[in-house]
Design an enzyme around this catalytic site. Sequence first.
Site, PDB file in Angstrom:
ATOM      1  N   SER A 144       0.867  -1.178   0.000  1.00 32.53           N
ATOM      2  CA  SER A 144       0.000   0.000   0.000  1.00 32.53           C
ATOM      3  C   SER A 144       0.900   1.223   0.000  1.00 32.53           C
ATOM      4  O   SER A 144       1.913   1.229  -0.697  1.00 32.53           O
ATOM      5  CB  SER A 144      -0.923  -0.058   1.207  1.00 32.53           C
ATOM      6  OG  SER A 144      -1.853   0.970   1.128  1.00 32.53           O
TER       7      SER A 144
ATOM      8  N   HIS B  48      -3.152  -1.309  -2.962  1.00 31.83           N
ATOM      9  CA  HIS B  48      -4.336  -0.464  -2.726  1.00 31.83           C
ATOM     10  C   HIS B  48      -4.304   0.648  -3.750  1.00 31.83           C
ATOM     11  O   HIS B  48      -3.430   1.499  -3.715  1.00 31.83           O
ATOM     12  CB  HIS B  48      -4.297   0.129  -1.314  1.00 31.83           C
ATOM     13  CG  HIS B  48      -4.543  -0.895  -0.259  1.00 31.83           C
ATOM     14  ND1 HIS B  48      -4.226  -0.703   1.052  1.00 31.83           N
ATOM     15  CD2 HIS B  48      -5.065  -2.137  -0.330  1.00 31.83           C
ATOM     16  CE1 HIS B  48      -4.545  -1.778   1.739  1.00 31.83           C
ATOM     17  NE2 HIS B  48      -5.058  -2.667   0.921  1.00 31.83           N
TER      18      HIS B  48
ATOM     19  N   ASP C 270      -4.311  -4.431   6.562  1.00 36.48           N
ATOM     20  CA  ASP C 270      -4.678  -5.348   5.495  1.00 36.48           C
ATOM     21  C   ASP C 270      -3.552  -6.361   5.299  1.00 36.48           C
ATOM     22  O   ASP C 270      -2.382  -6.004   5.333  1.00 36.48           O
ATOM     23  CB  ASP C 270      -4.919  -4.563   4.194  1.00 36.48           C
ATOM     24  CG  ASP C 270      -5.637  -5.420   3.162  1.00 36.48           C
ATOM     25  OD1 ASP C 270      -6.045  -6.542   3.516  1.00 36.48           O
ATOM     26  OD2 ASP C 270      -5.798  -4.952   2.025  1.00 36.48           O
TER      27      ASP C 270
END
Lengths: 1098, 123
Positions: free
Chosen positions: A34, A61, A153
Amino acid sequence: MTDILPGDNKESQEKGDSPNQTDAPKHIVGIGASAGGLDALLTFFNHMPKDSGLAFVIIQHLSPDHKSLMGELLAKRTEMEILEVRDGMEAKADHVYLIPPKKNLTVFNRKLLLASLSHHRGLNLPIDVFFRSLAEDQEEKAIGIILSGTGSDGTRGIMAIKKAGGLVIVQDEKSAQFDGMPKSAINTGVVDFVCIPEQMPEIILNYITHPFIGEKRKHYETISTQETDLTKVIALLRSRTSVDFTYYKTSTVVRRIERRMGIVQAATVKEYLDYLVDHPEELDSLYKDLLIGVTRFFRDKEEFEFLKNRIVPGIFENNKKEKTIRVWVVGCASGEEAFTIAILLQNYMDSLYEKETGQKALIEASPEDLSQAGNLQRENPKNLDANLRKPGERGYSRKYEVKVFATDIDKNAIEKASLGHYPDGIATDLPDDLLERYFIKTDEGYKVRRHIRELVIFASQNVLRDPPFTKLDLITCRNLLIYLQPNLQKDVMAIFHFSLKDKGYLFLGTSETVGDLSGHFIPVDRKIKIFQHQGVGAPPIKDSLRLAQPQVYRPKSTQGNLNQTMVNIKTSRQLEIQERYYQDLINQLTECAVIVNADGTLVETFGKPDRFLKQKPGKVNLDITKMVGTELSLALGTGLRNAVKEKKMIQYDDIPVYGEETMRLTSLKIIPLQGLEGRKALDVYETGKTGNKEKQTGHEGETRPNQYEQLYRMGTEEDEIPSGQSRKTVYAVSQSQKLMVVFHSKEKRKKKQHETTPVIPFSREKDQHLLDLEKEIQYTRENLQTTIEELQTANEELQATNEELLASNEELQSTNEELNSVNEELNTVNAEYQSKITELTELNNDMDNLLRSTEIGTIFLDINLHIRKFTPAVVKEINLLRQDIGRPLTDLSSPVLNSIKEDVYHVLRNVEKVEKTIQGEGERYYLAQMLPYLDEHRNCGGVVISLVNITLQKKAEKALKEQFDVMKQVLETSPAATIMVDGKGRITFANKAFQNTLQMDIQDLKDQLFDSATLCFTNLNGDALDGENRLITRIKTDRKPVEKYLVRFARTSEDEIIFSINANPTFNQQHEVDGAVLTFTEIAHRKPEKTKEQKITT
Amino acid sequence: MTQKPRVLIIDDDAANRELIDVLFCRENIIPLFAEDGTTGLKKAAEEIPDLILLDIFMPKEDGFDVLFRLKQNQNLRRIPIVIFTILEQEESRKKAMEMGAADYVTKPFDIKKTLDIVKKYLP
């Protein structure tokens, strides 16, 4: 041709097939990244060879409204093909796949599948989603990598990968630009490698090329031939962790060991064994791998629904009288399941309460802020007590005492579970209402609310070795049995049978059964593995369990002390015999001896304790000072404290103790025991409960506490004490030292009482005084305790505030970073503007200079006809000053302006140009141009007036006109017939002489072609003057004067005049012939006869 | 008339020569031209024309000189000479007639009158 074709096809088919086979990647590597992940990815692929045989799937992401440049950027770093995933695409070796934005990616049978984002709660965890599917699909061939990023995540995804036997690598927090995701992943404890991105490719390549990992399943036999080494490994494990994996399913154990071998790069089990000896910490890793547990809240929804709707009400129904509900969650791992059950129970209690009172349950009604929670904590135990005694005064639901015992063999897991802190991802597993009711949102995720945490008691326990809990209403043991060999499974089932109450429930994993005990447990539902205890018979319990000892964690040995551990179980029986022997011995030697903890809690008794110790009616209290009579209590209390403090024996002699008939002079010896001091200092407290099945566990003393409930409360700051009695133990928490108290007494007749002088006399007054003092101390202590609690509350509040501050600080930092980047952008823009300004300044200067040099006076007016700007040249005519800028034009008065004001309005109204010549003061003339001022959108935004000084031109024009007039005068009066013609030969001027000669008026002559037939001019032969012979043509081609051009002017054949014309061309400004001046000279004539005769006659 | 009459015109004005050329050709008279006195004398001697038209006002030698020399030449003295001039004064007319000129035409000339005079002296 036709013969060849099929062959061709076949070949191409084969070609098509064989690469497919080699295309299959050895492993699929999922990379979750990310914020800040791009750098790490680039570095990673920089070091990854193009022919590793791996398929890489990058889960990044992505912003939904920004086109990702990842593909282009990566293409510079790797020669592998980079593809954005399309639905159904097959993952091939040496390819890199990128997740497209706004999609979730999963893998099934090596096919990459796309799904639109679910809008559930707006929280999407694509890395978790992919890793889970990767774990399911590829099992041990899954590799998960977590790179830089914020949030959590991927954390649950890697747990799934790890459980499936895959490899998990996480970027080193320090090297990650954002450490949220790596930190969260590392905290799970399942990560195999934590390193910088540069090292990852090498680790992966080493791992996949390891013989046990890289090749397919045939190594099973390989490792079994190294069985002795394997046994040694298990033995080492046992000596370090006290857990024996011998009877765990061999396949599972072997697979996990192979995996670890791959990670530490050991080729054989022997090598691995050597490695283990040199690196004892590897044992911990292996241990953790073997115990790997992944649970989720409400994992298997259907089953929990069933639990909620059918089982929980049943449990409450069963306990209408006892009002105590006890649940045991075996193998709780990180605690999700335990909390799920606690939530279900609490939820049911709340609903009961609502039904009863018609109002909402107290706890959910008040938002849990910390101070309030603190109050609840203090009040709750008392309330509970009060409720138990006076039912109906409070809510119905409060009458139940719920305890969920959550145990696991893995101490680390227990420690973590007891915090009740989970990552954000759990939001996807839990229904909204439960999440809101029973969890508090924190920065890192969700924390289970305090009142739920209070229901769950975590303990480290080995279900096979340590004593079980008893009188249970529900046992859940899911997906644990599958790891055990059948004989161990049987033992466990026997334990469960023993532990459960009649009509209690057993909740197993989907693929587990009760085995031989199907007669004792009947399934409640056919599909869901929930069984009910039938209360029939008692299956044999394994011997070793009866010998259960309070579990003492041995200091971890660094080297495997194999022999010692091996004999452990065998010697326990011997120990029991020995114990009995020593008991007898002690009983003979002393009248009464007891073992107590440093705080005075009774642990064990010898001899005849009933002579000195009496249990008062009411709640059982094990404090020895409360059990002895008042005479001994003080001395004993003081003695215990001193003995602990000074670490030496304290003796009091001849303390009189009065019985009904007799008086005993009692001696006390308080001896600190040395041997038991090494015990791990944890918060220890004893509930003092005695189970009714105590006899079955083989303990004789009724005062002996149930060892099984000696629980290790993991150090959470808000640990509550469920009942008041053991509050004191909190003071002595770290004092696990044991003391021996030996009583000895001499009986005296009561009447002789006064004859004997006690060694330590206590007068009534002193006694009373001491009691008062004690009370005061007690009072002070309680005060202190309150203060401490208040301080703790304050401290918690401060901590919470601090956490909030830290969080906002982080936010501010990231905002700051954003601002910095915005600032940089602004700097760039600023620089651009600076250069623009420089350009504009230059341009402005140019314009100024241009306007000055042209001497053109210009006035700019805005839409309201106010002066905006003017050039210096204007000032010569109109007296404008700098301060006039902004004034309306109509305010000014000047002859020039007065004559154009109307025109200015016209321009503004009609948006068209007006031009006129105006006279200024003196003999000055101006050409005034008024134009609409057009802005960039071609809209009229005002008027531009420009004044061009044309005085000189005007003067020249005048002079020219005068000159022309003079010339005309001269020509007019000239005796020679003269005309002027234009470029085509048309007469523009003819003087008097010419008019007279032709006897025609200038009006008739003007604009006639002089050589045309209308004017009767011909050549000498009387032919028309045309073609090349035309005089004007000759002049134009020769551009020279023509002399003596003869023409005949004949009105009739008898009346003619011959002229010789001298022609001079006139030139225009372009030096072209634009006409000529023609002078006619008569050279001959013929007059009509009459006149001739007249002439002759004259 | 097998032989066309030939007239020598001694005049410096090209316009006159051109006009006369046209006029004489129409009348079947062959015009011979000389631009100045010297050429005129030479041409007269060579061609022996039937008539000489002589301009008085010319550059170099003027018409009177040419007239004098023509009258001095034995071969040419019988050729009739018509004076052709803008001078309208009586003295010059008289002088020319005294010097032996046959007739006198003033410029601008009347075409018909001039032709009549010329024809009068032609054979």
